[in-house]
Design an enzyme around this catalytic site. Structure first.
Site, PDB file in Angstrom:
ATOM      1  CB  CYS A  11      27.791 -81.059  44.842  1.00  0.00           C
ATOM      2  SG  CYS A  11      27.670 -79.299  44.671  1.00  0.00           S
ATOM      3  CG  ASN A  14      27.965 -75.844  40.152  1.00  0.00           C
ATOM      4  OD1 ASN A  14      27.930 -75.104  39.116  1.00  0.00           O
ATOM      5  ND2 ASN A  14      29.096 -76.146  40.821  1.00  0.00           N
ATOM      6  CB  CYS A  16      27.962 -75.723  49.336  1.00  0.00           C
ATOM      7  SG  CYS A  16      26.647 -74.907  49.901  1.00  0.00           S
ATOM      8  NE  ARG A  17      27.645 -81.448  48.658  1.00  0.00           N
ATOM      9  CZ  ARG A  17      27.010 -82.550  48.609  1.00  0.00           C
ATOM     10  NH1 ARG A  17      27.447 -83.726  49.257  1.00  0.00           N
ATOM     11  NH2 ARG A  17      25.874 -82.488  47.723  1.00  0.00           N
ATOM     12  CB  SER A  18      30.620 -78.940  42.666  1.00  0.00           C
ATOM     13  OG  SER A  18      29.414 -78.621  42.692  1.00  0.00           O
ATOM     14  CG  ASP A 128      24.689 -80.106  50.769  1.00  0.00           C
ATOM     15  OD1 ASP A 128      25.456 -79.020  51.149  1.00  0.00           O
ATOM     16  OD2 ASP A 128      23.752 -80.238  50.217  1.00  0.00           O
TER      17      ASP A 128
END
Length: 164
Positions: A11, A14, A16-18, A128
């Site tokens: 993302c 690195n 939140c999402r990943s 995001d």
């Protein structure tokens, strides 16, 4: 012993999402027949959060679902990742463009959108949640939980020889 499949979730930061994706995939693969046969990591295209734990809201949301991502630390996508990983699975189209633009000649890895690759949503993006609240983090978690099912199914279907 069969060779493992190596997946890197990417993302922007690195943060939140990943890391949530890495945590969800680790948890789900860890209790499947693929346990020990899939190498997972996460990275960001940017360098803002290098060395930091995931966003506290991401940690809290994952913990609500029984997944501990608090020990993960942000890192930036590196040239070596293109040689080491089989797939660089991106959260959104901007991440995918960045990953492809940085891809060194002779790279081993292939890049794709995570939701598309997992069969969840063609050309789908993981939004995001950074500027949002709990509802946005929960939405991202549920997308990633669905993606985990698709990742496992695709790995079993496409890599039976490598995964034994």
């Amino acid at each position: 012993m069969a060779e493992s499949i190596r997946l890197l979730v990417v993302c922007l930061g690195n943060f939140c999402r990943s890391p949530v994706a890495e945590g969800v995939l680790r948890a789900r693969i860890g209790v499947s027949t693929l346990a020990g046969r899939v190498e997972l990591d996460s990275a960001g295209t940017g360098d803002w959060h290098i060395g930091e734990p995931p966003d506290r809201r991401a940690i809290a949301n994952a913990a609500e679902h029984g997944i501990d991502i608090s020990q993960l630390r942000a890192r930036q996508l590196a040239a070596a990742d293109y040689r080491h990983f089989d797939w660089l699975l991106c959260a959104d189209r901007a991440n995918l463009r960045d990953v492809r633009a940085r891809m060194p000649t002779g790279s081993h890895a292939q890049a794709a959108l995570l939701l598309d690759w997992a069969g969840v949503e063609a050309d789908g993006e993981i939004p995001d949640p950074y500027t949002g609240g709990p509802a946005q983090f929960e939405h991202v978690f549920h997308l990633l939980d669905r993606a985990a099912d698709g990742v496992i199914a695709r790995l079993r279907h496409e890599y039976p020889d490598r995964l034994g």
